[in-house]
Structures are given as structure tokens and as C-alpha cells.
Design an enzyme around this catalytic site. Structure first.
Site, short mmCIF file in Angstrom:
data_model
loop_
_atom_site.label_atom_id
_atom_site.label_comp_id
_atom_site.label_asym_id
_atom_site.label_seq_id
_atom_site.Cartn_x
_atom_site.Cartn_y
_atom_site.Cartn_z
N ASP A 1 36.95 33.93 33.08
CA ASP A 1 37.87 35.03 33.39
C ASP A 1 38.81 34.64 34.53
OD1 ASP A 1 38.29 38.19 33.18
OD2 ASP A 1 38.24 37.67 35.31
N HIS B 1 37.45 44.03 32.17
CA HIS B 1 37.44 42.61 31.80
C HIS B 1 36.29 42.32 30.82
CE1 HIS B 1 40.21 40.92 35.04
NE2 HIS B 1 40.19 42.21 35.25
N GLU C 1 47.21 49.23 24.01
CA GLU C 1 46.77 50.29 23.10
C GLU C 1 47.93 51.22 22.76
OE1 GLU C 1 43.46 52.12 25.03
OE2 GLU C 1 42.16 50.36 24.78
N ALA D 1 37.67 60.45 28.57
CA ALA D 1 38.46 60.60 27.35
C ALA D 1 38.25 59.42 26.42
CB ALA D 1 39.95 60.72 27.70
#
Length: 490
Positions: free
Chosen positions: A121, A16, A369, A344
Site C-alpha cells: 500500500d 485502503h 463510485e 449509509a
């Protein structure tokens, strides 16, 4: 024109935090008359907030004021792991006085811009109380999909009316909603929305979303057109301004040996397996995954995290040897076609021309993504709203391959078991060259890029958002949205 100040309050969770920083940077780049202060809550069990803050570039710090607010919550890691959402909720509640003091200092400083509102949020909606004290409106930054937002609001309304039978949530059944064309299996609805143990938390969570004067969604109109329309028709002001991706931070880092390895692989030949920062499997499941990968014969890059500690063993060190949990000889037999790694650089890997498929936990950032870079997903959701994301991709949009939809791992404490045969099939299916799903994802990737341009839908909604924020005025409980009026019933 007078400058306007926004206070942005993320949830103390790394996924977040990253998207909130990116969103705030997007806002301030779009409108130079905005001043943005981000108040970050540090939750004790997760030190990633501090390390993340240290990694923020100086160029972003020059545009955004970032203040770290230490939490008053005791460090109870076991409670955090078992009831993360409740832990976050109590942490946010306890931090209200610090937020109140910080905003008071901001507004009282000489030459301080007019306070226009709060953006909080999705898990920090308790801060709307503080915004009300300052007489300014609040909006919610929802870091997941418009579809999950719509389903959760729908379930909350049903529970408000006592029209929802929670006893069916564990034994099957479907949920009819305008958000999806077909009924949604209750097994993919987040457990905190349907289980009685979470009733109080979910009541507060849903009520917080409904109190907001608008909800900003990290998605884009063309991808979730049906869900966005359905939520908007319910009376919620929705601003789909995504995809908001943390691409620059990754691109600034030095080239890693992983990327150099990918440079030597054929185009679209590598399957990437990665399950997020909390995606850990027990040793039996890890071995089953290894059998599937090896039998598939596909080139692979596998981000493997240490299995969760066994019961009674508190040793959870991040250091471990891959050989200790993988089948004997696996690394040697697959050395010519694959790599097993720890952490990664996900965006760099997905952006690489050699990456042809993605076995993913379906966290929303990962979904966006993969779409942005045109890499099809084989779904393996683990917790939270990830099951619903997987359902949407596989069943509703037909833009992903299913390994499973309702694995239901609960905070790394284990879950269902997926066979090597099922995993292998998912890998083979997602890596097929002639694949309708691959073509759909490629087309959506092109649309995704256009949405962010000056003539794109997300750019338009971002401008609409800034217009509404800067034009809002509070007067006797009524907030003005351009030519529209909404009664403040919060």
C-alpha cells in the site's frame, strides 16, 4: 507454467483495506497462475480491520489467503487522531519482523509457489525493505488519483532539491506542475507534503513511492489521461487498473428501509449527503447544513454522524439523537421530502435511479463510485488528498460543482465554516436537470464501465501488470520489465 506467489500488504485503514481486497480478487480472477497472500496489519485504535475481515465472503477467502498480523504498537488513540499518518508509519515499521516471519513461512512451505514480488500500500512502502531481503521486486498500490500521485512526487522532488518554499504553503501561492493544466493552489495540496512538521514523514513517504518498480493506480486512463501521461513521462511505470469498487459486498446485503424510501422517490430527485467514516462536523456547522437543505426544498438523504467531542469531553459514544443537534422542528418540517440516517449503504444509494446528486468529501473511492453510477458531485473535501480531488473535479475536469475546495478539517477537530447560502447554492447547482456537468458525468460513467470490459483500457493495463510481475527477475540489482530495463537504485 510455474505458479507465482504475490504478497500483498495493505495499510491498516478501512478504506485502503476494502480496495486492496477488491484489487487482489481482481488480480487472481484475471490470472489463475497467481497465488496471493494478504498480510493485514491491525492498528489498535481502529477495530474496523477485524470486523471487515469477518465480513469477507467465503468465496473470496477460497481464492485469497488472508493473514491478520497483530501490531506491536501501543494503543495511543489521541496520538493516532492528531498524527494518523505518522502513527501508521510507525505501526508499519514495527510490524516488519512479523511480515518477515510470515513470508519466510510461506516460502518454506512444501510445494509453495515461487515468490514473485510484493505489492504494498502507498502508506506501507517501508515493507519494500523486507521484499529486498527476499530478493524480489515491489510495486505500490496507490489507492487515490494519478493526479495526486503526480503532484506529491513533484513536491517531493522539489523538496529533495531544496527548491520548494514551504513558507508559502499557509499563506497562499500556487504550484506549477505538468500534472494539471493550470497552477495548483498550495491550499489544496495535502498538508503533510508542505508543512515543516511533516518533513520527515513526507521524505520517507515520497522516497518509498520512488523505490517501487511500478505504481498501480485505482483510476482509469480515459478519466485521468493527462495526469497518467505526465507521471509516466517522469519515468514511473503506472498501471491504471480502476475503478476498483467494492460493489458486490453491498449488493449482497438485504434491502434496507432507506432503499425502500428511495424506491418511492422520482428519478434523479434526491440529493445524497455523505462524508465518509470520519466526516463529522461540529453542531454549528450541522445546523447550517440543515438550514441549507431545508431552504433548497430538494428531496434529501443525509448520512449524519455524531459531532466530534468538545474540548475536555472524552465521551465519544456513537449513540446520539439527531434532534439534539439539528434545528428545532427540522425533522418534522422535512419529513415529507427527506431522511436523516446514520450509516449509509453508499454504493446502493448512488446506484439508485432516484439519486440525482451527491454532496461528498471527495474521498477517492467516493469519487469513483459517483462516476461509475453517473451521479454528479458537489465538493466538500475535509482532509488528506480530498482537496486535490475536489480541485481536479471542479477546476481541471469541470465535472463537479463547488461547495468548497479547501475546508481543511484536521481529523475531526474542526475546520473552516461554510455558510448555509453557499451550501444551498451547491445543492441547487448540482441538482439542476439541464446541467453540462451532469451530461459530462453521464458520459464518463459509460466510459468507466467500458474500461473494465475485456476490450477496455483498465483490463489491458491489468494484463500488462500481471505480465510484468510474472516476468520480473532480480539479478545483481537489475529488474527486467519485458524488453525494458530499470536500474534498482532503492
Amino acid at each position: 507454467m510455474e505458479k507465482s506467489q504475490l504478497v500483498v500488504i495493505p495499510s491498516p485503514d478501512i478504506s485502503h483495506l476494502t480496495s486492496t481486497i477488491e484489487f487482489s480478487n481482481l488480480l487472481i480472477n484475471h490470472h489463475h497462475r497467481l497465488s496471493i497472500t494478504i498480510l493485514i496489519i491491525a492498528a489498535p485504535p481502529d477495530a474496523t480491520a477485524v470486523s471487515f475481515l469477518n465480513s469477507i465472503s467465503s468465496s473470496i477467502r477460497q481464492r485469497l489467503q488472508i493473514i491478520l498480523l497483530p501490531s506491536d504498537h501501543s494503543d495511543n488513540s489521541s496520538h493516532y487522531q492528531k498524527r494518523k499518518s505518522i502513527f501508521l508509519e510507525s505501526t508499519v515499521q514495527l510490524t516488519k519482523p512479523r511480515v518477515r516471519d510470515a513470508v519466510s513461512n510461506l516460502t518454506s512451505a512444501p510445494g509453495s509457489p515461487r515468490l514473485a514480488g510484493f505489492i504494498v500500500d502507498m502508506f506501507s512502502t517501508a515493507m519494500i525493505d523486507v521484499a529486498d531481503e527476499f530478493g524480489v521486486p515491489s510495486m505500490v498500490f496507490y489507492t487515490s488519483s494519478a493526479a495526486s500521485l503526480g503532484v506529491l512526487l513533484h513536491v517531493h522532488t522539489l523538496r529533495e532539491r531544496d527548491a520548494f518554499d514551504t513558507t508559502t504553503s499557509s499563506g497562499g501561492g500556487d504550484l506549477a506542475t505538468e500534472i494539471f493544466a493550470d497552477p495548483v493552489p498550495l491550499s489544496v495540496v495535502p498538508s503533510f507534503a508542505v508543512e515543516e512538521d511533516w518533513k520527515t514523514f513526507f521524505w520517507n513517504y515520497g522516497r518509498g513511492l520512488k523505490r517501487a518498480k511500478g505504481i498501480i493506480v485505482n483510476s482509469f486512463e480515459e478519466f485521468e489521461s493527462h495526469a497518467i501521461r505526465a507521471v509516466s513521462d517522469s519515468g514511473i511505470h503506472v498501471y491504471p487498473v480502476g475503478p476498483i469498487l467494492g460493489l458486490k459486498a453491498d449488493s449482497d446485503s438485504d434491502k434496507s428501509d432507506v432503499i425502500e424510501w428511495l424506491d418511492n422517490q422520482p428519478p434523479s430527485s434526491v440529493i445524497f449527503l455523505c462524508f465518509g467514516s470520519r466526516g463529522r462536523f461540529d453542531e454549528e456547522q450541522v445546523r447550517e447544513m440543515a438550514y441549507a437543505i431545508e431552504k433548497s426544498g430538494v428531496r434529501f438523504l443525509w448520512s449524519l454522524r455524531k459531532p466530534p467531542p468538545k474540548e475536555g469531553n472524552n465521551n465519544d459514544s456513537a449513540e446520539f439523537e439527531f434532534e439534539d443537534i439539528l434545528p428545532k422542528g427540522f425533522l418534522e418540517r422535512t419529513a415529507g421530502i427527506g431522511r436523516v440516517i446514520g450509516w449509509a449503504p453508499q454504493t446502493k444509494i448512488l446506484a439508485h435511479k432516484a439519486t440525482g446528486g451527491f454532496v461528498s468529501h471527495c474521498g477517492w473511492n467516493s469519487v469513483l463510485e459517483s462516476l461509475y453510477f453517473g451521479v454528479p458531485i458537489a465538493t466538500w473535501p475535509l482532509y488528506a488528498e480530498q482537496q486535490m480531488n475536489a480541485f481536479q473535479l471542479v477546476r481541471e475536469l469541470k465535472m463537479a460543482v463547488e461547495i468548497c475546495l479547501d475546508y481543511n478539517m484536521v481529523y475531526n477537530s474542526g475546520g473552516n465554516f461554510v455558510s448555509a447560502e453557499k451550501i444551498e447554492k451547491g445543492i441547487r447547482d448540482v441538482m439542476r436537470e439541464e446541467n453540462e456537468i451532469r451530461e459530462k458525468v453521464k458520459k464518463m460513467s459509460e466510459i468507466c464501465g467500458k474500461a473494465l470490459t475485456e476490450s477496455g483500457s483498465s483490463h489491458h493495463h491489468l494484463g500488462r501488470l500481471i505480465h510484468d510481475i510474472t516476468k520480473m527477475e532480480a539479478h545483481y540489482g537489475v529488474f527486467v520489465f519485458g524488453a525494458e530495463f530499470m536500474l534498482n537504485i532503492g
